[in-house]
Every structure is written in structure tokens, then in C-alpha cells.
Design an enzyme around this catalytic site. Structure first.
Site, mmCIF file in Angstrom:
data_model
loop_
_atom_site.group_PDB
_atom_site.id
_atom_site.type_symbol
_atom_site.label_atom_id
_atom_site.label_comp_id
_atom_site.label_asym_id
_atom_site.label_seq_id
_atom_site.Cartn_x
_atom_site.Cartn_y
_atom_site.Cartn_z
ATOM 1 N N SER A 139 70.970 -16.513 41.459
ATOM 2 C CA SER A 139 71.899 -17.280 42.299
ATOM 3 C C SER A 139 71.696 -16.824 43.736
ATOM 4 O O SER A 139 71.124 -15.747 43.980
ATOM 5 C CB SER A 139 73.320 -16.917 41.856
ATOM 6 O OG SER A 139 74.268 -17.354 42.802
ATOM 7 N N TYR A 152 80.140 -11.157 38.876
ATOM 8 C CA TYR A 152 79.023 -12.114 38.983
ATOM 9 C C TYR A 152 77.986 -11.613 39.987
ATOM 10 O O TYR A 152 76.782 -11.594 39.698
ATOM 11 C CB TYR A 152 79.590 -13.466 39.408
ATOM 12 C CG TYR A 152 78.616 -14.619 39.370
ATOM 13 C CD1 TYR A 152 78.347 -15.298 38.187
ATOM 14 C CD2 TYR A 152 77.978 -15.055 40.532
ATOM 15 C CE1 TYR A 152 77.466 -16.379 38.153
ATOM 16 C CE2 TYR A 152 77.097 -16.132 40.500
ATOM 17 C CZ TYR A 152 76.845 -16.793 39.318
ATOM 18 O OH TYR A 152 75.974 -17.860 39.295
HETATM 19 P P1 NAD Z 1 77.082 -24.166 32.437
HETATM 20 O O1 NAD Z 1 78.444 -23.620 32.176
HETATM 21 O O2 NAD Z 1 76.923 -25.630 32.642
HETATM 22 O O3 NAD Z 1 76.100 -23.718 31.275
HETATM 23 C C1 NAD Z 1 76.059 -22.379 30.806
HETATM 24 C C2 NAD Z 1 75.347 -22.353 29.474
HETATM 25 O O4 NAD Z 1 75.377 -21.008 29.004
HETATM 26 C C3 NAD Z 1 76.027 -23.216 28.401
HETATM 27 O O5 NAD Z 1 75.054 -23.848 27.596
HETATM 28 C C4 NAD Z 1 76.786 -22.185 27.578
HETATM 29 O O6 NAD Z 1 77.014 -22.552 26.225
HETATM 30 C C5 NAD Z 1 75.839 -21.008 27.658
HETATM 31 N N1 NAD Z 1 76.508 -19.758 27.322
HETATM 32 C C6 NAD Z 1 77.582 -19.202 27.915
HETATM 33 N N2 NAD Z 1 77.943 -18.083 27.256
HETATM 34 C C7 NAD Z 1 77.068 -17.929 26.230
HETATM 35 C C8 NAD Z 1 76.905 -16.982 25.188
HETATM 36 N N3 NAD Z 1 77.744 -15.950 25.038
HETATM 37 N N4 NAD Z 1 75.901 -17.156 24.306
HETATM 38 C C9 NAD Z 1 75.057 -18.221 24.408
HETATM 39 N N5 NAD Z 1 75.150 -19.142 25.380
HETATM 40 C C10 NAD Z 1 76.141 -18.992 26.267
HETATM 41 O O7 NAD Z 1 76.519 -23.338 33.703
HETATM 42 P P2 NAD Z 1 75.400 -23.687 34.799
HETATM 43 O O8 NAD Z 1 76.071 -23.996 36.058
HETATM 44 O O9 NAD Z 1 74.384 -24.626 34.250
HETATM 45 O O10 NAD Z 1 74.744 -22.243 34.995
HETATM 46 C C11 NAD Z 1 73.490 -21.872 34.460
HETATM 47 C C12 NAD Z 1 72.967 -20.638 35.184
HETATM 48 O O11 NAD Z 1 72.753 -20.937 36.563
HETATM 49 C C13 NAD Z 1 73.928 -19.441 35.155
HETATM 50 O O12 NAD Z 1 73.192 -18.252 34.993
HETATM 51 C C14 NAD Z 1 74.582 -19.496 36.514
HETATM 52 O O13 NAD Z 1 75.054 -18.244 36.920
HETATM 53 C C15 NAD Z 1 73.427 -19.975 37.374
HETATM 54 N N6 NAD Z 1 73.848 -20.605 38.628
HETATM 55 C C16 NAD Z 1 74.632 -21.722 38.643
HETATM 56 C C17 NAD Z 1 74.991 -22.287 39.859
HETATM 57 C C18 NAD Z 1 75.805 -23.542 39.939
HETATM 58 O O14 NAD Z 1 76.183 -23.928 41.051
HETATM 59 N N7 NAD Z 1 76.096 -24.212 38.830
HETATM 60 C C19 NAD Z 1 74.567 -21.704 41.055
HETATM 61 C C20 NAD Z 1 73.780 -20.563 41.008
HETATM 62 C C21 NAD Z 1 73.418 -20.025 39.792
#
Ligand code: NAD
Length: 257
Positions: A139, A152
Site C-alpha cells: 500500500s 495496518y
Molecule cells: P477486499 O476486502 O475487497 O478483499 C480482501 C480479500 O481478502 C477478500 O477476498 C477476503 O475474503 C480475503 N481475506 C480476508 N481475511 C482473510 C483470511 N483470514 N483468510 C483468507 N482470506 C482472507 O480488500 P481489497 O481492497 O481488495 O484489498 C486487497 C489488498 O490490497 C489488501 O492487502 C489491502 O491492504 C491492499 N490495498 C487496498 C487498497 C484499497 O484502496 N482497496 C489500497 C492499498 C492496498
């Protein structure tokens, strides 16, 4: 040459699903993982749409034995995992003195430790074939901090360090490891954050989007999941063989400041 296989954690939602879709478009077999109830269905639909083999694992990444089991099963099906994308992540927003200990443990467990356990489990297979790609979704918060996100930010900075170490250890056996650092991407995780931040800052949800989230980005737009997916596919390609140990921002200029 065997068809390449990519395992993407947390790929039944948001960014992970976007990444899995781009790897499927590029012809990879896909191992899906996530806690969504329709995971099996998603895996089948993507497989059918892009004519690739898919598999779904509901492994809970908080359990080391589940991570190991997921990778053993994937290797039994596809032979070797060529690309591991450690994408699953959770978020929680609260001031330090109110931050629940169990949220700290879960964020460190899923966002940081799970990536270590998964990399350890795929390492032997990658090393034996002298090729592997490990891509960690960190991130902008792996490079910068924001208040109320102690767990985080700590977890993501930790993954930056892990990425560098795996790059060094993989250098002699064809394994690269890089991190992708998105700014804000509109996914279920961010939808949740908008609500939490509204409470923490005492603002409306619209004000959170404009004044808090995109305030730090020079380009006032959310990143799209397929843009992140395309970057991941590039990092997995032969053309990226000399790119390792890096953290690549895809953040609309946030970390340029
Ligand atoms: P999201 O909530 O849409 O998806 C998260 C996924 O992780 C889901 O499929 C969920 O089931 C899975 N997950 C969560 N806990 C779990 C567990 N204990 N076991 C197995 N699976 C598990 O989130 P997202 O926004 O797509 O985020 C994905 C990645 O990108 C993360 O690492 C997040 O930190 C990073 N990220 C997101 C953003 C953003 O703006 N959305 C920005 C920077 C980084």
C-alpha cells in the site's frame, strides 16, 4: 513448457479478483482463495470465461496449517506455483488508545505473517524449477503513515522489509519478489474504511472521500483493480526478470510528496 499457475490470496473480492482476472486473461491457471461464500462459483466462472483451469481454496490465512494445506493441494493439482500473489488483507481504523488488541493481531496475522508462511511454502517448488515470482500487495501505507492505522501501517511496512529479504534470497534461484503499493482503490475494504473514517473524523462519507482519502493523491481518482492486475502480470513476466526487491507505487502521486 507447462502452463503457468498463479495463486492469489484474497482473490474472491476487490483487488485480488482484479489481479486473478488479468492473470486468467494472460492464460495462467488460477488458484483462488478468500472467505467469500461464492468463491467456488467465481473460480468456475473465470475459468469458463478465459478457458483456463481454476481451483478455489477457502483457507483461512490466520491458520498456518491452512496456508500450507492450500499450497500442497494447489501443487498436487498444478505441479508447481509459478506466481504467488500475497494480496489478502484487512484494515481497522482507530486511535492507538482505543485500538483493539485482537484487531492488531488479526491485521499482523493476515497482512504480514500469512505472506511469510505462503512464500515459505511455495519456495521449494519455485527454487527447484529455477523460476518464481512473489508479488506482495502492500500500500502507499507501506511507504507513508496516516493516523489511526497503527496495525495496518506497521504490517505493510513489515511486508516491504520481507519483500527485500525474499528478493535477496531468491536472486540466485530465479525467484523475484516485489511489492505493489496502491493508493486508494474502490473495493469493499475501502467502502468499510469510508464509514470508519467518517466516525473517527466526525465527517460525512462524501467529505471523507474528498478531504481525507484523495487529499493525499495528486490525481484525484481511485485506482482501478485491473490497472493493478496488469502491473502484477508484467511483474510475473520474463521482461521483469531484473526487477526485484522493489516497492512500486500505483498511487496517483501520493508518495511523490
Ligand atoms: P477486499 O476486502 O475487497 O478483499 C480482501 C480479500 O481478502 C477478500 O477476498 C477476503 O475474503 C480475503 N481475506 C480476508 N481475511 C482473510 C483470511 N483470514 N483468510 C483468507 N482470506 C482472507 O480488500 P481489497 O481492497 O481488495 O484489498 C486487497 C489488498 O490490497 C489488501 O492487502 C489491502 O491492504 C491492499 N490495498 C487496498 C487498497 C484499497 O484502496 N482497496 C489500497 C492499498 C492496498
Amino acid at each position: 513448457m507447462h502452463k503457468k499457475t498463479a495463486l492469489i490470496t484474497g482473490s474472491t473480492s476487490g483487488i485480488g479478483l482484479g489481479i486473478a482476472t488479468e492473470f486468467a486473461k494472460a492464460g495462467y491457471n488460477i488458484v483462488f482463495n478468500g472467505l467469500e461464500a461464492n468463491g467456488e462459483q467465481i473460480a468456475q466462472e473465470i475459468g469458463k470465461t478465459y478457458q483456463v483451469a481454476t481451483k478455489f481454496s477457502p483457507a483461512n490465512l490466520l491458520q498456518v496449517s491452512s496456508i500450507q494445506g492450500m499450497i500442497m493441494e494447489a501443487e498436487a493439482t498444478f505441479g508447481v506455483i509459478d506466481v504467488l500473489v500475497n494480496n489478502a488483507g484487512i484494515q481497522y481504523v482507530a486511535p492507538i488508545d482505543e485500538f483493539p488488541t485482537e484487531k492488531w493481531d488479526a491485521i499482523i496475522g493476515i497482512n504480514l505473517s500469512a505472506g511469510f508462511h505462503a512464500a515459505k511454502a511455495v519456495w521449494k517448488g519455485m527454487k527447484n524449477q529455477n523460476f518464481g515470482r512473489i508479488i506482495n500487495l502492500t500500500s502507499a501505507h507501506a511507504l507513508r503513515a496516516s493516523e489511526f492505522k497503527s496495525a495496518y501501517v506497521a504490517a505493510k511496512h513489515g511486508v516491504t522489509g520481507l519483500t527485500k529479504v525474499l528478493a535477496l534470497e531468491g536472486a540466485t534461484c530465479g525467484i523475484t519478489c516485489n511489492a505493489i503499493c496502491p493508493g486508494y482503490v474502490r473495493t469493499p475494504l475501502v467502502e468499510g474504511q469510508i464509514k470508519d473514517q467518517a466516525k473517527a473524523h466526525n465527517l460525512s462519507e462524501e467529505e471523507v472521500v474528498n478531504k481525507v482519502m484523495l487529499k493525499k493523491q495528486a490525481i484525484k481518482k481511485f485506482t482501478e483493480v485491473h490497472d493493478i492486475g496488469k502491473l502484477a502480470v508484467f511483474l510475473a513476466s520474463e521482461a521483469a526478470q531484473m526487477i526485484t526487491g522493489t516497492s512500486i507505487p500505483i498511487d496517483g502521486g501520493w508518495t511523490a510528496q
